[in-house]
Write an enzyme that holds these catalytic residues in place. Sequence first.
Site, mmCIF file in Angstrom:
data_model
loop_
_atom_site.group_PDB
_atom_site.id
_atom_site.type_symbol
_atom_site.label_atom_id
_atom_site.label_comp_id
_atom_site.label_asym_id
_atom_site.label_seq_id
_atom_site.Cartn_x
_atom_site.Cartn_y
_atom_site.Cartn_z
ATOM 1 N N SER A 253 0.910 -1.029 0.076
ATOM 2 C CA SER A 253 -0.090 0.133 -0.009
ATOM 3 C C SER A 253 0.896 1.501 -0.093
ATOM 4 O O SER A 253 1.738 1.526 -1.025
ATOM 5 C CB SER A 253 -1.027 -0.139 1.076
ATOM 6 N N ASP A 371 -9.558 -6.292 -3.571
ATOM 7 C CA ASP A 371 -9.308 -5.318 -2.965
ATOM 8 C C ASP A 371 -10.113 -4.035 -3.170
ATOM 9 O O ASP A 371 -10.347 -3.838 -4.718
ATOM 10 C CB ASP A 371 -7.639 -4.690 -3.495
ATOM 11 N N HIS A 399 -6.789 -6.615 -0.078
ATOM 12 C CA HIS A 399 -5.802 -5.420 0.317
ATOM 13 C C HIS A 399 -4.986 -6.153 1.391
ATOM 14 O O HIS A 399 -3.504 -5.937 1.148
ATOM 15 C CB HIS A 399 -6.514 -4.247 0.863
#
Length: 440
Positions: A253, A371, A399
């Site tokens: 991320s 995600d 995610h």
Amino acid sequence: MLTGVTDGIFCCLLGTPPNAVGPLESVESSDGYTFVEVKPGRVLRVKHAGPAPASAAPPPLSASSDAAQGDLSGLVRCQRRITVYRNGRLLVENLGRAPRADLLHGQNGSGEPPAALEMELADPAGSDGRSAPGSGSGSGSGSGSGGRRRRARRPKRTIHIDCEKRITSCKGAQADVVLFFIHGVGGSLAIWKEQLDFFVRLGYEVVAPDLAGHGASSAPQVAAAYTFYALAEDMRAIFKRYAKKRNVLIGHSYGVSFCTFLAHEYPDLVHKVIMINGGGPTALEPSFCSIFNMPTCVLHCLSPCLAWSFLKAGFARQGAKEKQLLKEGNAFNVSSFVLRAMMSGQYWPEGDEVYHAELTVPVLLVHGMHDKFVPVEEDQRMAEILLLAFLKLIDEGSHMVMLECPETVNTLLHEFLLWEPEPSPKALPEPLPAPPEDKK
């Protein structure tokens, strides 16, 4: 004093201990963690594990060219021309043969990259950083005022890349290989537990820091401590402390941005990069309409809702197992002040498409198809803009795919570490002429 009382109240309400402040000097703790003071009063907890260091001192942080003469294994010629036009268009021309045909086993993707890629540069003012929705697939066809664009098609700047890189297999028994794991907003080094244990068992040296305000790192009560640039300098300090000759950066991320930054700053030391649900190659710009711009006290009141929303969006399933993973991984477990400062501090205008197109390091992109934070189109666009990129999609992941599917992620990462491309034809020597035959 008031800040300390407030933190104590938040600690009681949230049921979690406040961020620990480590010692002012680098000290090994009894549980295997190191507390590193990256600058006065700013202490990061670091997990450093792996084989015992060799007696010889590590090589200095500088470019090295120790390839033996005649050894062409893993030698790749990187050639591309990047042209930025005044009308906001970007043209990327691949002039050489990138080793995309040598895909990893089971890789999603296809063959050679296009000879040229043209796209519209993203407008930072309209973007929301890496967590924003995708801004298109980056096709070459623009919309509106085509004639005016053609008349204004004048190069603003042109960047030429022509270099040779040696991309070799990174094995656990090799003392010059270090794996760096960098988490994202709200996480901690605990989200990498399965990966750290896996690679340490294989003999790799691993380094995983807690970002400032996360895990057991110090949590300054100043918003400026959580800007992208402040956190990037923290990661630079950690990298310079532990880096060796061949370093592999693994980011998740927001952590992907710091991997990109380090790969751009140290191209001769970063050997490979792995981006997990990192998003598209767009400059970071905080959104002024985000829920995270609300006052800290309001965010604190909303913290149960935010945690539930993160569970829904970050995991493909929301059962007891996922809740336990969220708790054990210490994910989305930061104070409201740190969360607000982290989201509003995501300002990095330099990290645009051109910045990413300049990278010559091989990159593995891993994307969980469930995600809801990062659309798959963003990682696809990232794969298009990078010179040496492989995209792998995990159907059952979301995610937090490294927590949901640790075996799959570990296998992919290990295959990429061991991957070594065939040498580029242009890097191969000319064949020697055949000796003349003796006439009898």
